[in-house]
Design an enzyme around this catalytic site. Sequence first.
Site, mmCIF file in Angstrom:
data_model
loop_
_atom_site.group_PDB
_atom_site.id
_atom_site.type_symbol
_atom_site.label_atom_id
_atom_site.label_comp_id
_atom_site.label_asym_id
_atom_site.label_seq_id
_atom_site.Cartn_x
_atom_site.Cartn_y
_atom_site.Cartn_z
ATOM 1 N N GLY A 86 -16.319 -7.296 -8.578
ATOM 2 C CA GLY A 86 -15.665 -7.380 -9.815
ATOM 3 C C GLY A 86 -14.467 -6.941 -9.607
ATOM 4 O O GLY A 86 -13.610 -6.125 -10.449
ATOM 5 N N THR A 131 -10.207 -8.047 -8.307
ATOM 6 C CA THR A 131 -9.124 -9.100 -8.463
ATOM 7 C C THR A 131 -9.794 -10.432 -7.914
ATOM 8 O O THR A 131 -9.824 -11.213 -8.729
ATOM 9 C CB THR A 131 -7.879 -8.845 -8.004
ATOM 10 O OG1 THR A 131 -7.548 -7.307 -8.018
ATOM 11 C CG2 THR A 131 -7.174 -9.579 -8.733
ATOM 12 N N ALA A 132 -10.385 -10.345 -6.809
ATOM 13 C CA ALA A 132 -10.920 -11.682 -6.257
ATOM 14 C C ALA A 132 -12.015 -12.161 -7.087
ATOM 15 O O ALA A 132 -12.166 -13.209 -7.290
ATOM 16 C CB ALA A 132 -11.278 -11.416 -4.847
ATOM 17 N N GLU A 185 -0.757 -4.892 -5.956
ATOM 18 C CA GLU A 185 0.122 -4.907 -7.083
ATOM 19 C C GLU A 185 1.426 -5.946 -6.867
ATOM 20 O O GLU A 185 1.919 -5.957 -7.981
ATOM 21 C CB GLU A 185 0.554 -3.539 -7.436
ATOM 22 C CG GLU A 185 -0.658 -2.592 -7.299
ATOM 23 C CD GLU A 185 0.075 -1.181 -7.754
ATOM 24 O OE1 GLU A 185 1.119 -0.795 -7.521
ATOM 25 O OE2 GLU A 185 -0.849 -0.514 -8.611
ATOM 26 N N LYS A 213 9.111 -10.378 -10.169
ATOM 27 C CA LYS A 213 9.482 -10.124 -8.772
ATOM 28 C C LYS A 213 10.132 -11.322 -8.469
ATOM 29 O O LYS A 213 9.769 -12.560 -8.714
ATOM 30 C CB LYS A 213 8.352 -9.970 -8.200
ATOM 31 C CG LYS A 213 8.561 -9.892 -6.628
ATOM 32 C CD LYS A 213 6.829 -9.617 -5.933
ATOM 33 C CE LYS A 213 7.272 -9.820 -4.329
ATOM 34 N NZ LYS A 213 5.964 -9.629 -3.605
ATOM 35 N N VAL A 244 -26.466 -4.992 -5.925
ATOM 36 C CA VAL A 244 -27.063 -5.753 -5.226
ATOM 37 C C VAL A 244 -27.686 -4.846 -3.928
ATOM 38 O O VAL A 244 -27.202 -4.344 -3.133
ATOM 39 C CB VAL A 244 -26.214 -7.160 -4.547
ATOM 40 C CG1 VAL A 244 -26.911 -7.859 -3.382
ATOM 41 C CG2 VAL A 244 -25.469 -7.843 -5.391
ATOM 42 N N THR A 265 0.439 -11.478 0.074
ATOM 43 C CA THR A 265 -0.262 -12.944 0.236
ATOM 44 C C THR A 265 -1.560 -12.937 -0.347
ATOM 45 O O THR A 265 -2.120 -13.898 -0.250
ATOM 46 C CB THR A 265 0.007 -13.546 1.667
ATOM 47 O OG1 THR A 265 -0.440 -12.389 2.307
ATOM 48 C CG2 THR A 265 1.487 -13.871 1.832
#
Length: 493
Positions: free
Chosen positions: A13, A15-16, A49, A78, A185, A345
């Site tokens: 859980g 950001t990805a 960020e 940005k 898990v 990136t």
Amino acid sequence: MTPPPRHLVIVGGGTAGWMAACTLQKAWGTDCSITLVESPRIPTVGVGEGSTPLLQQFFAGLGIAESEWMPACDATYKAGILFDRWTGDENFRSYFHPFFSALDLQPAEQFFTNCNARRRGRACDTQPDHYFVSASVTAQGRAPVPRQTLAHPVDYGYHFDAGKLAAFLRGFAIGRGLEHVLDDVIGVEQGETGEIAALQLAECGRLAADFFVDCTGFQSLLMEKTLGVPFVSFGENLFNDAAVAIATPVDEAAPLQPQTRSTALSNGWAWQIPLQSRRGNGYVYSSSHISAEEAERELRRHCGAADSVPARHLKMRVGRLQHHWHRNCLAVGLSQGFIEPLEATALMLVQFTVEQFVRDFSRGAQESYNAALNSMIEGIRDYIVAHYLLNTRGDSEYWRACREDARPSENLRALLCAWDGTGDFDAALHAQRQQQVYLRPSWYCILAGMGRFPQASVAKAGDQSRHSALDYCRRAATELFLDHREQLARLPG
Ligand SMILES: Cc1cc2nc3c(=O)[nH]c(=O)nc-3n(C[C@H](O)[C@H](O)[C@H](O)COP(=O)(O)OP(=O)(O)OC[C@H]3O[C@@H](n4cnc5c(N)ncnc54)[C@H](O)[C@@H]3O)c2cc1C
């Protein structure tokens, strides 16, 4: 056509995990039930960020307006990244790597022409900041959002609080029917063919699904630890493997510049990211060259943080998995690899990984999918490595090693060789167009910004092309863009 899986489980859980959840739910939600399992015990990495302009499309794709998510995530705009003191030469002390747009077409051509003349030894102005509108937008403390609709959109990215972004996306996904399980898990069950059949959860027991998405961060629990997909390290090119982060207050009296500032320090570089209510600071460094304690002290001095302000130390694993989609599992985020945050990136890669997966899943194009991702990651890596190779700092063994001990890829070597010669640099870039992620303006900016020119070619003070380009950029910034804080105030809080 392969139909979407009927039940898909995302583990993680951060950001990805939540970006993947929102995208997959949007694409497959009606045919596929999605569960996200997140440990209540293992924290997310909690940094990350800054974005590239691609994040605009992520929110647009979900139908989320800036006025909804930006105030909730402490976000600012940005326009690019300022690189400060990456060379030891005062003539090339800093340069701005802009997000460019159609507004730049004319001055940028002048910049390319000047760079090519200077490569051949002619004195002319090649400071990137004089030729891109977003550099002037930033210098004037404006937001890179045009006041009115222009014929061509202006690309810009964002700064945001990573924890708040994950929480916002969590609320969005749960509100649209995603099942959220807070549990650990503790085991993974594989079928006879090696596919993942089910997860064993500490509290909730067995959780079966048709497809699994590994967003477990650097531990890569499903893809690497369970399925045994090998990890390809980038350690021979990129020496930074640790970071320390500290938050400081924003200076309300100073203009809010829409830029990440990247300043070279003794054994790595420091980021400064302006959010609405605080400034994010961090030092990315090589633990072989400086200890965590020394790095923290250096960062505190650099950003003016008192000893009482808490610091967060992180380890980074730099490289990529050999495959990102393997059997019935997809790795997304830090679990699939990490380059290092110099050009911010990672979330762009998360977005591309999931969106391209949705496109390729239905046609079973697993091999070409993995090849495309690896090519993208290596394209980004080459551009990041270029920053280190081009440094001319002489103040530490670290900077010497970055310049002399790294082993750049064939592609990067070919580009540098073309630039250093007197031939056609654009032809060399064009020859690599399939593998390069960064485009012509980015390569010219880094090479010119870091002063990769013959020694004799010194800019003339009164260079006419510089004046007309800079006047144009300053005028465009003033006429087309609002003050950054004023633009943010227009977003409802
Ligand atoms: C120093 C630094 C600076 C960065 N700066 C940028 C930047 O400016 N821009 C950018 O785009 N990216 C940046 N990144 C990368 C960015 O932070 C990550 O890509 C992003 O946060 C996604 O992380 P993640 O979700 O993959 O992993 P994490 O945030 O680590 O989340 C992992 C999740 O998996 C869960 N989990 C792990 N094991 C289990 C288990 N057994 N059971 C259940 N759940 C489990 C955890 O609880 C957690 O929820 C930076 C990274 C670092 C290290």
